[in-house]
Motif scaffolding. Structure first.
Motif, PDB file in Angstrom:
ATOM      1  N   ALA A  12      -8.561  -7.433  13.198  1.00 50.99           N
ATOM      2  CA  ALA A  12      -9.249  -8.470  13.971  1.00 50.99           C
ATOM      3  C   ALA A  12     -10.042  -9.436  13.092  1.00 50.99           C
ATOM      4  N   ILE A  13     -10.363  -9.039  11.849  1.00 53.70           N
ATOM      5  CA  ILE A  13     -11.135  -9.927  10.981  1.00 53.70           C
ATOM      6  C   ILE A  13     -10.296 -10.509   9.842  1.00 53.70           C
ATOM      7  N   GLY A  14      -9.003 -10.212   9.829  1.00 53.85           N
ATOM      8  CA  GLY A  14      -8.115 -10.744   8.799  1.00 53.85           C
ATOM      9  C   GLY A  14      -7.247  -9.655   8.181  1.00 53.85           C
ATOM     10  N   THR A  15      -6.528 -10.017   7.133  1.00 51.89           N
ATOM     11  CA  THR A  15      -5.600  -9.101   6.470  1.00 51.89           C
ATOM     12  C   THR A  15      -6.351  -8.185   5.520  1.00 51.89           C
ATOM     13  N   CYS A  16      -6.213  -6.882   5.750  1.00 46.00           N
ATOM     14  CA  CYS A  16      -6.807  -5.861   4.881  1.00 46.00           C
ATOM     15  C   CYS A  16      -5.699  -5.239   4.039  1.00 46.00           C
ATOM     16  N   GLY A  17      -6.097  -4.463   3.043  1.00 41.94           N
ATOM     17  CA  GLY A  17      -5.137  -3.757   2.205  1.00 41.94           C
ATOM     18  C   GLY A  17      -5.553  -2.307   2.048  1.00 41.94           C
ATOM     19  N   ILE A  18      -4.558  -1.444   1.863  1.00 42.39           N
ATOM     20  CA  ILE A  18      -4.826  -0.021   1.662  1.00 42.39           C
ATOM     21  C   ILE A  18      -3.934   0.480   0.528  1.00 42.39           C
ATOM     22  N   ALA A  19      -4.499   1.359  -0.309  1.00 35.50           N
ATOM     23  CA  ALA A  19      -3.746   2.006  -1.386  1.00 35.50           C
ATOM     24  C   ALA A  19      -3.986   3.503  -1.274  1.00 35.50           C
ATOM     25  N   TRP A  20      -2.954   4.284  -1.572  1.00 35.91           N
ATOM     26  CA  TRP A  20      -3.068   5.728  -1.436  1.00 35.91           C
ATOM     27  C   TRP A  20      -2.271   6.426  -2.515  1.00 35.91           C
ATOM     28  N   GLY A  21      -2.588   7.699  -2.676  1.00 36.05           N
ATOM     29  CA  GLY A  21      -1.875   8.565  -3.603  1.00 36.05           C
ATOM     30  C   GLY A  21      -1.787   9.944  -2.994  1.00 36.05           C
ATOM     31  N   PRO A  22      -1.332  10.937  -3.743  1.00 31.71           N
ATOM     32  CA  PRO A  22      -1.171  12.288  -3.197  1.00 31.71           C
ATOM     33  C   PRO A  22      -2.470  12.893  -2.665  1.00 31.71           C
ATOM     34  N   GLY A  23      -3.622  12.458  -3.208  1.00 30.63           N
ATOM     35  CA  GLY A  23      -4.903  13.021  -2.793  1.00 30.63           C
ATOM     36  C   GLY A  23      -5.570  12.310  -1.645  1.00 30.63           C
ATOM     37  N   GLY A  24      -4.966  11.259  -1.120  1.00 28.61           N
ATOM     38  CA  GLY A  24      -5.555  10.522  -0.001  1.00 28.61           C
ATOM     39  C   GLY A  24      -5.659   9.036  -0.296  1.00 28.61           C
ATOM     40  N   VAL A  25      -6.477   8.361   0.511  1.00 29.00           N
ATOM     41  CA  VAL A  25      -6.687   6.924   0.347  1.00 29.00           C
ATOM     42  C   VAL A  25      -7.467   6.709  -0.942  1.00 29.00           C
ATOM     43  N   ILE A  26      -6.950   5.833  -1.804  1.00 28.31           N
ATOM     44  CA  ILE A  26      -7.593   5.499  -3.076  1.00 28.31           C
ATOM     45  C   ILE A  26      -8.516   4.296  -2.901  1.00 28.31           C
ATOM     46  N   ALA A  27      -8.097   3.349  -2.057  1.00 33.07           N
ATOM     47  CA  ALA A  27      -8.883   2.135  -1.855  1.00 33.07           C
ATOM     48  C   ALA A  27      -8.493   1.482  -0.537  1.00 33.07           C
ATOM     49  N   LEU A  28      -9.465   0.800   0.042  1.00 30.93           N
ATOM     50  CA  LEU A  28      -9.226  -0.032   1.207  1.00 30.93           C
ATOM     51  C   LEU A  28      -9.947  -1.338   0.946  1.00 30.93           C
TER      52      LEU A  28
END
Length: 184
Positions: A12-28
């Motif tokens: 709702a506030i724009g385009t977000c990004g997500i990065a992940w690896g085997p241990g879970g979300v690394i960054a949002l």
């Protein structure tokens, strides 16, 4: 959560990004001025991660949770697994306290510092929030400066975005939101 990857997604506030690896979300990453800048900021300092069109179920659930939160649903996002391996023990402590702040509520840097055992850590708490790679999963927007001033916010749009997110959550009245009070 699979081998790892990244993708951009609408909110709702724009385009977000997500990065992940085997241990879970690394960054949002919250929205930047445009999608390429959002992607660049998301991936800064991370190992190479391919863009993935169909993320694993845990990542899809994280994306849906963030989308829900940013439309005003009361979501705490505690079910999302975060990979904090690259963070300091202090950052992990601060982020654990911040994650416990319910939607629609706020705390100050000083209150978090006091919970850590030393009110003199307020500035360090603010710095940890400024380096938060998981906003809004770690809801640094719910942490304010003394006097309930917005303080800083490292997401695109700065403190104005922080106050907008608090208004979406109902932590402040939208008609009381005045960007002039969001000076860093």
């Amino acid at each position: 959560m699979g081998e790892g990857g990244h993708l951009l997604f609408p909110t709702a506030i724009g385009t977000c990004g997500i990065a992940w690896g085997p241990g879970g979300v690394i960054a949002l990453q919250l929205p930047e001025a445009d999608a390429p800048r959002t992607r660049a900021r998301l991936l800064k300092g991370l190992p190479p991660l391919p863009e993935v069109a169909q993320p694993p179920a845990g990542v899809r659930a994280a994306i849906e949770g963030v989308q829900d939160l940013l439309t005003g649903m009361s979501r705490d996002l505690l079910e999302i697994t975060l990979d904090m391996a690259r963070l300091t023990p202090f950052q992990r402590q601060v982020y654990a306290i911040a994650r416990a702040i319910p939607p629609g509520q706020t705390r100050t840097y000083g209150e978090i510092a006091r919970e850590l055992g030393d009110v003199r850590l307020a500035r360090a708490v603010g710095q940890a929030m400024g380096h938060n790679p998981f906003a809004p999963i770690v809801p640094c927007h719910r942490v304010l400066a003394a006097g309930n001033r917005p303080g800083g916010f490292s997401g695109g749009g700065g403190a104005v975005t922080k106050m907008r997110m608090l208004a979406i959550e109902g932590a402040l009245e939208p008609d009381l939101f005045d960007p002039r009070f969001c000076a860093e």
